[in-house]
Design an enzyme around this catalytic site. Structure first.
Site, PDB file in Angstrom:
ATOM      1  N   GLU A  97      75.782  51.103  13.067  1.00  0.00           N
ATOM      2  CA  GLU A  97      77.081  50.407  12.938  1.00  0.00           C
ATOM      3  C   GLU A  97      77.961  51.123  11.913  1.00  0.00           C
ATOM      4  O   GLU A  97      78.449  50.520  10.940  1.00  0.00           O
ATOM      5  CB  GLU A  97      76.877  48.922  12.587  1.00  0.00           C
ATOM      6  CG  GLU A  97      76.138  48.183  13.689  1.00  0.00           C
ATOM      7  CD  GLU A  97      76.166  46.663  13.620  1.00  0.00           C
ATOM      8  OE1 GLU A  97      76.619  46.110  12.600  1.00  0.00           O
ATOM      9  OE2 GLU A  97      75.738  46.031  14.612  1.00  0.00           O
ATOM     10  N   GLU A 118      70.954  46.844  19.835  1.00  0.00           N
ATOM     11  CA  GLU A 118      70.958  45.492  19.256  1.00  0.00           C
ATOM     12  C   GLU A 118      71.630  44.559  20.251  1.00  0.00           C
ATOM     13  O   GLU A 118      72.780  44.780  20.626  1.00  0.00           O
ATOM     14  CB  GLU A 118      71.708  45.443  17.911  1.00  0.00           C
ATOM     15  CG  GLU A 118      70.921  46.050  16.775  1.00  0.00           C
ATOM     16  CD  GLU A 118      71.572  45.861  15.403  1.00  0.00           C
ATOM     17  OE1 GLU A 118      72.240  44.828  15.187  1.00  0.00           O
ATOM     18  OE2 GLU A 118      71.403  46.756  14.561  1.00  0.00           O
TER      19      GLU A 118
END
Ligand code: AHR
Length: 489
Positions: free
Chosen positions: A171, A295
């Site tokens: 991220e 994810e």
């Protein structure tokens, strides 16, 4: 007579009881030559809440009950050490004699003390015991190419661990450093230039990918990194039952409206993947680069009385139905989606396993991975479905979804009925003949959960309401159910 008339009138005031049984018309084709990568069934374990400590690892030991449960569902790979934690993790803190390892602070999750007793060697041991591949997320945010290179050298040269799945940051648009895509793409190329492929350990480097529908991120990665300098591009997508980050909604107390809305949000991943795929296809028509949804999962509010940072949530039949639907989507897109990691394996977000002291339970989501394990590395069979719709308020989903595959001569079809009231008849044309068997995961209500007192409320049982005759497969899918049918020639 009068009472009979009243009975009929009363019954027909209920729209669900008056509807005739609906049918889903399905066609299951021949093998497309596409393999459903086993990596689609990957899991994720972060130093977060009770994921590792008091989860996988308790009193200085790896829990064998968890290991055995994960072996049973053939977990192919485990992502570690984060998540956001990865970009603050310095691997050298977690090696050497435990008593000499430094105590650090987990500044990402709750400012708790990290004693580093679970580090690289413990993770490798965990993967060995589970029988899965390690997938390590390297530190780009507060690390350096040298530190990452040294970690790979420690693993693949000094200790011959043969780690191949390697995330370059996590991220990076957010907790991994708030980077612009252009800046991160440069950094990725910089790091990647120094990550060695030691003999027998070819790295499958994964680019830190987009947040949900951030298509610009994907566009820049494809333009600046391209398909030949990485194995995969990641994508993170979470399902929030309320459709909002806060409040996300309770894991156990929710209405039918919220149930259906969760499914709408979960199914949205199909549209989002399709958009990312279109961008990837422009730069990589041969589909060399894998899309890795490393994810995903249903993310609710935490259980009452547990700290927010620990993300401990219960897991209901609704979450299992969302997972089953999502895995069908991934399977059907297996030509590009070649990896995924549910967040997270133990005690965090949409867990497979919940623990309390030395007790452990398998969640409804665990059982979906059990039902779907036969798809791993099987050949995808393309499907078409005309499904009845399931409407509630403003929300509509297709009641039935499925995927199918063939491996070692066995055909496996996984079907989901999301409708909370109607059983649905499935009528499928299929080019397979043989002995039919089935398993089903269902329960009375979509809020049903497994607890430490009642660990088997939601579990798999045999399913017999299906027939195979002259290439026609029929089944009655009960409301809120996941069914796996197997055909053995
Ligand atoms: O899975 C929990 C967190 O969600 C991860 O650490 C992060 O990558 C994501 O935002």
């Amino acid at each position: 007579m009068r009472s009979k008339i009243i009975f009929i009138v009363t019954v027909c005031l209920s729209p669900y009881l008056c509807r005739a049984q609906e049918t889903a018309a399905i066609t299951i084709g021949d093998s497309s030559g596409v393999t459903i990568s086993k990596y689609i069934y990957g899991q994720f374990a972060e130093h977060l809440g009770r994921g590792i400590y008091d989860g996988f690892y308790r009193d200085g030991h790896i829990r064998t009950d968890i290991v055995n449960a994960l072996r049973e569902i053939k977990v192919p790979d485990l992502r570690w050490p984060g998540g956001c934690f990865a970009d603050q993790y310095h691997w050298r803190d977690g090696i050497g004699p435990k008593e000499e390892r430094p105590k650090t602070v987990n500044t990402t999750w709750g400012m708790v003390t990290e004693d580093n007793s679970f580090g690289t060697n413990e993770f490798m041991e965990l993967c060995k015991e589970i029988g899965c591949e390690p997938y390590i997320a390297g530190n780009v945010g507060t690390g350096s190419p040298q530190e990452m290179k040294d970690w790979i050298t420690y693993l693949n040269y000094d200790h011959h661990y043969h780690v191949s799945l390697w995330g370059v940051g996590n991220e990076s648009w957010g907790c991994g450093g708030n980077m612009t895509p252009e800046y991160y793409a440069n950094l990725y190329n910089h790091f990647a230039a120094f990550l060695p492929d030691y003999p027998g350990s070819h790295l499958k480097k994964v680019i830190s990918g987009a947040n949900g529908d951030d298509y610009h991120w994907t566009e820049v990665m494809m333009k600046q990194v391209g398909p030949d300098n990485a194995w995969g591009l990641s994508l993170h997508y979470y399902t929030f039952p309320t459709g909002k980050w806060k409040p996300r909604g309770s894991a156990t107390h929710f209405s039918e409206q919220e149930y259906v809305h969760t499914l709408v949000e979960a199914e949205n991943i199909d549209t989002i993947i399709a958009h990312h795929e279109r961008i990837m296809d422009r730069y990589d028509p041969q589909k060399k680069l894998a899309l890795m949804i490393d994810e995903w999962g249903v993310w609710t509010d935490v259980e009452p009385g547990t700290p927010g940072y620990a993300m401990y949530q219960q897991n209901s039949l609704r979450d299992a139905l969302a997972a089953a639907t999502t895995l069908n989507i991934f399977n059907n897109r297996a030509d590009r989606v070649r990896g995924a990691n549910l967040a997270q394996a133990v005690n965090v977000i949409q867990s497979l396993i919940l623990t309390k002291g030395d007790k452990m339970i398998r969640t409804p989501t665990y059982w979906v991975f059990d039902l779907y394990k036969d798809h791993q590395d099987a050949k995808l069979l393309p499907v078409q479905v005309q499904s009845p719709l399931y409407n509630y308020g403003k929300d509509t989903v297709k009641a039935v979804n499925l995927s199918a595959s063939i491996k070692d001569g066995l055909t496996h079809v996984t079907l989901v009925n999301l409708d909370a009231h109607q059983s649905i008849r499935v009528n499928a044309q299929i080019k397979a003949q043989g002995q039919l068997s089935g398993q089903i995961l269902t329960s009375k209500h979509f809020t049903d959960i497994n607890t430490f007192g009642h660990p088997e409320t939601v579990k798999i049982v045999r399913f017999t309401d299906a027939k195979l005759n002259n290439n026609e497969l029929t089944a009655n899918l009960p409301p809120i159910s996941v069914v796996e049918l197997t055909i053995k020639p």
